[in-house]
Design a protein around this motif. Structure first.
Motif, PDB file in Angstrom:
ATOM      1  N   ASN A 260       2.379   2.900 -11.010  1.00  0.00           N
ATOM      2  CA  ASN A 260       1.354   3.588 -10.220  1.00  0.00           C
ATOM      3  C   ASN A 260       1.931   4.868  -9.611  1.00  0.00           C
ATOM      4  OD1 ASN A 260       2.649   2.844  -7.709  1.00  0.00           O
ATOM      5  ND2 ASN A 260       1.836   0.783  -8.023  1.00  0.00           N
TER       6      ASN A 260
ATOM      7  N   ARG B 146      -1.130  -8.545 -17.960  1.00  0.00           N
ATOM      8  CA  ARG B 146      -1.707  -8.375 -16.614  1.00  0.00           C
ATOM      9  C   ARG B 146      -2.088  -6.926 -16.315  1.00  0.00           C
ATOM     10  NH1 ARG B 146       1.536 -12.397 -16.834  1.00  0.00           N
ATOM     11  NH2 ARG B 146       1.183 -14.341 -15.700  1.00  0.00           N
TER      12      ARG B 146
ATOM     13  N   ARG C 205       8.691  -8.548  -6.564  1.00  0.00           N
ATOM     14  CA  ARG C 205       7.733  -7.852  -7.430  1.00  0.00           C
ATOM     15  C   ARG C 205       8.316  -6.506  -7.815  1.00  0.00           C
ATOM     16  NH1 ARG C 205       1.355  -8.423  -6.050  1.00  0.00           N
ATOM     17  NH2 ARG C 205       1.251 -10.588  -6.684  1.00  0.00           N
ATOM     18  N   LEU C 206       7.955  -6.016  -8.956  1.00  0.00           N
ATOM     19  CA  LEU C 206       8.394  -4.658  -9.300  1.00  0.00           C
ATOM     20  C   LEU C 206       7.566  -3.675  -8.488  1.00  0.00           C
ATOM     21  CD1 LEU C 206       8.958  -4.228 -13.121  1.00  0.00           C
ATOM     22  CD2 LEU C 206      10.633  -4.683 -11.321  1.00  0.00           C
TER      23      LEU C 206
ATOM     24  N   ARG D  93      -4.701  -2.494  -7.692  1.00  0.00           N
ATOM     25  CA  ARG D  93      -5.910  -3.305  -7.555  1.00  0.00           C
ATOM     26  C   ARG D  93      -7.023  -2.813  -8.471  1.00  0.00           C
ATOM     27  NH1 ARG D  93      -8.258  -6.330  -3.641  1.00  0.00           N
ATOM     28  NH2 ARG D  93      -6.382  -7.573  -3.841  1.00  0.00           N
TER      29      ARG D  93
ATOM     30  N   GLY E 180       5.890  -0.371  -7.233  1.00  0.00           N
ATOM     31  CA  GLY E 180       5.442   0.779  -8.018  1.00  0.00           C
ATOM     32  C   GLY E 180       4.757   0.386  -9.318  1.00  0.00           C
ATOM     33  N   PHE E 181       4.554  -0.916  -9.511  1.00  0.00           N
ATOM     34  CA  PHE E 181       3.816  -1.391 -10.692  1.00  0.00           C
ATOM     35  C   PHE E 181       2.568  -2.125 -10.239  1.00  0.00           C
ATOM     36  CE2 PHE E 181       6.055  -0.822 -14.705  1.00  0.00           C
ATOM     37  CZ  PHE E 181       7.228  -0.235 -14.233  1.00  0.00           C
TER      38      PHE E 181
ATOM     39  N   TYR F  95       4.366 -10.012 -20.153  1.00  0.00           N
ATOM     40  CA  TYR F  95       3.894 -10.340 -18.801  1.00  0.00           C
ATOM     41  C   TYR F  95       3.155  -9.142 -18.199  1.00  0.00           C
ATOM     42  CZ  TYR F  95       4.145 -11.352 -13.752  1.00  0.00           C
ATOM     43  OH  TYR F  95       3.844 -11.560 -12.428  1.00  0.00           O
TER      44      TYR F  95
ATOM     45  N   LYS G 232       7.612 -16.952 -11.092  1.00  0.00           N
ATOM     46  CA  LYS G 232       6.645 -17.293 -10.041  1.00  0.00           C
ATOM     47  C   LYS G 232       7.305 -17.964  -8.834  1.00  0.00           C
ATOM     48  CE  LYS G 232       3.171 -15.438 -11.884  1.00  0.00           C
ATOM     49  NZ  LYS G 232       2.763 -14.158 -11.348  1.00  0.00           N
TER      50      LYS G 232
ATOM     51  N   HIS H  28       0.885  -1.191   0.000  1.00  0.00           N
ATOM     52  CA  HIS H  28       0.000   0.000   0.000  1.00  0.00           C
ATOM     53  C   HIS H  28       0.913   1.229   0.000  1.00  0.00           C
ATOM     54  CE1 HIS H  28      -3.433   2.442   0.654  1.00  0.00           C
ATOM     55  NE2 HIS H  28      -3.709   2.187   1.916  1.00  0.00           N
TER      56      HIS H  28
HETATM   57  N1  CMC Z   1       5.326  -7.175 -10.158  1.00  0.00           N
HETATM   58  C1  CMC Z   1       5.199  -8.390 -10.740  1.00  0.00           C
HETATM   59  N2  CMC Z   1       4.018  -9.046 -10.878  1.00  0.00           N
HETATM   60  C2  CMC Z   1       2.923  -8.430 -10.403  1.00  0.00           C
HETATM   61  C3  CMC Z   1       2.972  -7.166  -9.780  1.00  0.00           C
HETATM   62  C4  CMC Z   1       4.240  -6.541  -9.673  1.00  0.00           C
HETATM   63  N3  CMC Z   1       4.344  -5.337  -9.101  1.00  0.00           N
HETATM   64  N4  CMC Z   1       1.739  -6.803  -9.410  1.00  0.00           N
HETATM   65  C5  CMC Z   1       0.926  -7.804  -9.770  1.00  0.00           C
HETATM   66  N5  CMC Z   1       1.632  -8.790 -10.380  1.00  0.00           N
HETATM   67  C6  CMC Z   1       1.099 -10.022 -10.992  1.00  0.00           C
HETATM   68  C7  CMC Z   1       0.733 -11.039  -9.919  1.00  0.00           C
HETATM   69  O1  CMC Z   1       1.814 -11.899  -9.648  1.00  0.00           O
HETATM   70  C8  CMC Z   1      -0.415 -11.757 -10.593  1.00  0.00           C
HETATM   71  O2  CMC Z   1       0.108 -12.640 -11.563  1.00  0.00           O
HETATM   72  P1  CMC Z   1      -0.668 -14.027 -11.910  1.00  0.00           P
HETATM   73  O3  CMC Z   1      -1.998 -13.612 -12.446  1.00  0.00           O
HETATM   74  O4  CMC Z   1       0.231 -14.699 -12.893  1.00  0.00           O
HETATM   75  O5  CMC Z   1      -0.752 -14.757 -10.589  1.00  0.00           O
HETATM   76  C9  CMC Z   1      -1.156 -10.635 -11.344  1.00  0.00           C
HETATM   77  O6  CMC Z   1      -0.134  -9.655 -11.619  1.00  0.00           O
HETATM   78  C10 CMC Z   1      -2.273  -9.975 -10.552  1.00  0.00           C
HETATM   79  O7  CMC Z   1      -1.731  -9.539  -9.306  1.00  0.00           O
HETATM   80  P2  CMC Z   1      -2.516  -9.496  -7.952  1.00  0.00           P
HETATM   81  O8  CMC Z   1      -1.541  -9.556  -6.823  1.00  0.00           O
HETATM   82  O9  CMC Z   1      -3.628 -10.493  -7.991  1.00  0.00           O
HETATM   83  O10 CMC Z   1      -3.171  -8.072  -8.045  1.00  0.00           O
HETATM   84  P3  CMC Z   1      -3.801  -7.294  -6.847  1.00  0.00           P
HETATM   85  O11 CMC Z   1      -4.847  -6.418  -7.436  1.00  0.00           O
HETATM   86  O12 CMC Z   1      -4.210  -8.203  -5.746  1.00  0.00           O
HETATM   87  O13 CMC Z   1      -2.560  -6.427  -6.289  1.00  0.00           O
HETATM   88  C11 CMC Z   1      -1.005  -4.690  -5.925  1.00  0.00           C
HETATM   89  C12 CMC Z   1      -2.362  -5.077  -6.532  1.00  0.00           C
HETATM   90  C13 CMC Z   1      -0.861  -3.165  -5.991  1.00  0.00           C
HETATM   91  C14 CMC Z   1      -0.962  -5.107  -4.453  1.00  0.00           C
HETATM   92  C15 CMC Z   1       0.120  -5.394  -6.737  1.00  0.00           C
HETATM   93  O14 CMC Z   1       0.077  -5.007  -8.083  1.00  0.00           O
HETATM   94  C16 CMC Z   1       1.520  -5.136  -6.151  1.00  0.00           C
HETATM   95  O15 CMC Z   1       1.947  -5.857  -5.246  1.00  0.00           O
HETATM   96  N6  CMC Z   1       2.235  -4.065  -6.658  1.00  0.00           N
HETATM   97  C17 CMC Z   1       3.527  -3.698  -6.084  1.00  0.00           C
HETATM   98  C18 CMC Z   1       3.294  -2.851  -4.836  1.00  0.00           C
HETATM   99  C19 CMC Z   1       2.834  -1.453  -5.153  1.00  0.00           C
HETATM  100  O16 CMC Z   1       3.387  -0.781  -6.029  1.00  0.00           O
HETATM  101  N7  CMC Z   1       1.810  -0.980  -4.395  1.00  0.00           N
HETATM  102  C20 CMC Z   1       1.331   0.401  -4.502  1.00  0.00           C
HETATM  103  C21 CMC Z   1      -0.065   0.471  -5.006  1.00  0.00           C
HETATM  104  S1  CMC Z   1      -0.512   2.154  -5.449  1.00  0.00           S
HETATM  105  C22 CMC Z   1      -0.537   3.014  -3.955  1.00  0.00           C
HETATM  106  C23 CMC Z   1      -1.726   2.714  -3.144  1.00  0.00           C
HETATM  107  O17 CMC Z   1      -2.823   3.151  -3.540  1.00  0.00           O
HETATM  108  O18 CMC Z   1      -1.575   2.044  -2.124  1.00  0.00           O
END
Ligand code: CMC
Length: 428
Positions: free
Chosen positions: A362, A357, A301-302, A308, A304-305, A353, A296, A265
């Motif tokens: 972000n 997805r 994870r990257l 939700r 900032g990418f 990839y 996997k 977050h």
């Molecule tokens: N790097 C690599 N793979 C990723 C990433 C990432 N940053 N984010 C999502 N994925 C993949 C994930 O592994 C999954 O792959 P598969 O479908 O093959 O299993 C797919 O994308 C969907 O990911 P998810 O975890 O189900 O998506 P989510 O909606 O539950 O999570 C998130 C959203 C923001 C938690 C996630 O994208 C993430 O961990 N990002 C990195 C942390 C980040 O930058 N957070 C800040 C969010 S913006 C500020 C705020 O509002 O808080």
């Protein structure tokens, strides 16, 4: 399904559930009678499809990449407004008149200090403590200095609680930073506006005059605006959930600070810079880290990418990317981490990839870069996010209490042991 209801066929019977209309965006199925009628509950891990409330504050469309505060597009707000006005808008629902703006700003200034005893609390934390942990504790401790529970039926009391919180919280944010630096604690300066005042409280050095740099203040103002609210995100839902037990505003906000701290977050802005520094130290091979993020078997994870809700682009990221370019240009900063960020952005945006997805940079991908350019230490980034998100948390808490939402109490699908008899320790 008809236009205004959904029919569920279960166990040979039909059950009807009304559709709740929205002004724009997702409509909801009202399933409040579902369990009573069918014995079933819904299961929605991470609440990906669950509306927890009906709200009038912020709207976002993740597919179109739109974000509105009280109906106003974020692009217009970021260009034309200022953080104090945005706080008013979120809290009161309308843009203020000149008189309303001055009265709001003056009310905040009335509380532009924090009780001296709170400084003693700060002293007990080691300098190495993470500012977010300190901030959460101090916010909770504020309750002790403002013990009266808010009577939500009184507009005066609600406004007062919000204005108190806004004034005091900026001190706590500044103080957590000064603690990490061993700097003396400052009080506010009422000749300044809210953002300037915070900037001076946090960064003034004891041995020299403090000059307000308008480039820095403008950048901070914009960043705070972009973070001011984001509907039912993790920390806001936490504030609402805690507040739904009629817990006070300050304690609810303290819980929100803790939720925001997490790297998935608000903690992502710190994690982004740490990741860029790690890539730089490791020789700057961006493709190696893109490969790790795709693997996997690897938990990397990257940072900032991805988001939700935003599956096209994050409109805040667009605004902030431009701001980052402007600020780095104005300040004449060459930053290796920024070069790596730009390479990462390019590689990831062209990689299947990430494309499949819908993983885009972000807001936190760029906010960390700006904070770093402004000389703000990495550990403070999430505190800056908290300062920005505060009006959103307060507005959502207020809305929840005024609408009389019931206490938040989700159900579960239990898959643990069935009923069994206790076995004495000697017989196990
Ligand atoms: N790097 C690599 N793979 C990723 C990433 C990432 N940053 N984010 C999502 N994925 C993949 C994930 O592994 C999954 O792959 P598969 O479908 O093959 O299993 C797919 O994308 C969907 O990911 P998810 O975890 O189900 O998506 P989510 O909606 O539950 O999570 C998130 C959203 C923001 C938690 C996630 O994208 C993430 O961990 N990002 C990195 C942390 C980040 O930058 N957070 C800040 C969010 S913006 C500020 C705020 O509002 O808080």
């Amino acid at each position: 399904m008809s236009d205004n209801k959904v029919i569920l066929n279960y166990d040979g019977k039909n059950f009807e559930y009304p559709i709740v209309d929205s002004t724009i965006g997702d409509r909801g199925i009202d399933i409040s009678k579902l369990r009573d009628q069918t014995g079933l509950i819904t299961l929605d891990l991470g609440y990906k499809n669950t509306g927890a409330t009906i709200s009038e504050i912020t709207y976002l469309d993740g597919d179109k990449g739109e974000l509105f505060y009280r109906g106003y597009p974020i692009e217009q707000i970021a260009e034309k407004s200022n953080f104090t006005e945005v706080m008013y808008l979120l809290l009161h629902g309308e843009l203020p008149s000149t008189e309303q703006f001055s009265s709001f700003e003056n009310n905040i200034k009335k509380y532009n200090f924090v009780a001296d005893e709170l400084k003693k609390l700060i002293d007990v934390f080691p300098r190495s403590a993470h500012p977010m942990g300190v901030l959460s504790s101090l916010t909770s401790a504020l309750t002790a200095f403002n013990p009266k529970a808010v009577d939500v039926k009184s507009k005066e009391e609600l406004d007062l609680a919000a204005e108190l919180m806004i004034a005091k919280f900026s001190h706590l944010c500044a103080w957590t930073y000064r603690k990490t630096q061993g700097l003396p604690i400052n009080h506010g300066d009422n000749s300044l506006n809210y953002v300037e005042n915070f900037y001076k409280m946090a960064f003034r050095l004891p041995y020299e005059e403090f000059e307000i740099d308008p480039v820095v203040v403008e950048a901070l103002d914009k960043l705070l605006i972009l973070h001011a609210d984001h509907e039912q995100n993790c920390s806001t839902s936490t504030v609402r959930m805690v507040g739904s037990a009629h817990t006070g505003l300050f304690a609810s906000i303290s819980a929100g600070v803790s939720a925001l701290w997490g790297p998935l977050h608000g903690g992502a802005n710190q994690a982004v810079i740490e990741m860029l520094e790690m890539i730089e130290k490791d020789g700057g091979d961006v493709s190696k880290y893109v490969a790790k993020a795709k693997d996997k078997e690897d938990s990397f994870r990257l940072m900032g990418f991805g988001h939700r809700v935003y599956k096209n682009f994050d409109p805040r990221a667009k605004i902030i990317k431009k701001a980052a370019d402007d600020i780095l240009g104005k300040l004449g900063i060459q930053d290796k981490a920024l070069d790596i960020a730009m390479q990462l952005e390019r590689v990831a945006l062209e990689d299947d990839y990430f494309v499949e997805r819908k993983l885009y940079p972000n807001v936190d991908f760029y906010s960390g870069i700006i904070y770093r350019a402004l000389g703000i230490p990495t550990e403070m980034f999430t505190v800056m996010f908290a300062l920005g998100r505060l009006p959103g948390w307060i507005s959502q808490w207020k809305e929840m209490r005024l609408k009389g939402d019931p206490i938040g109490r989700p159900r579960q699908v239990y898959q643990g042991a069935e009923k069994r008899n206790y076995v004495d320790i000697a017989s196990r």
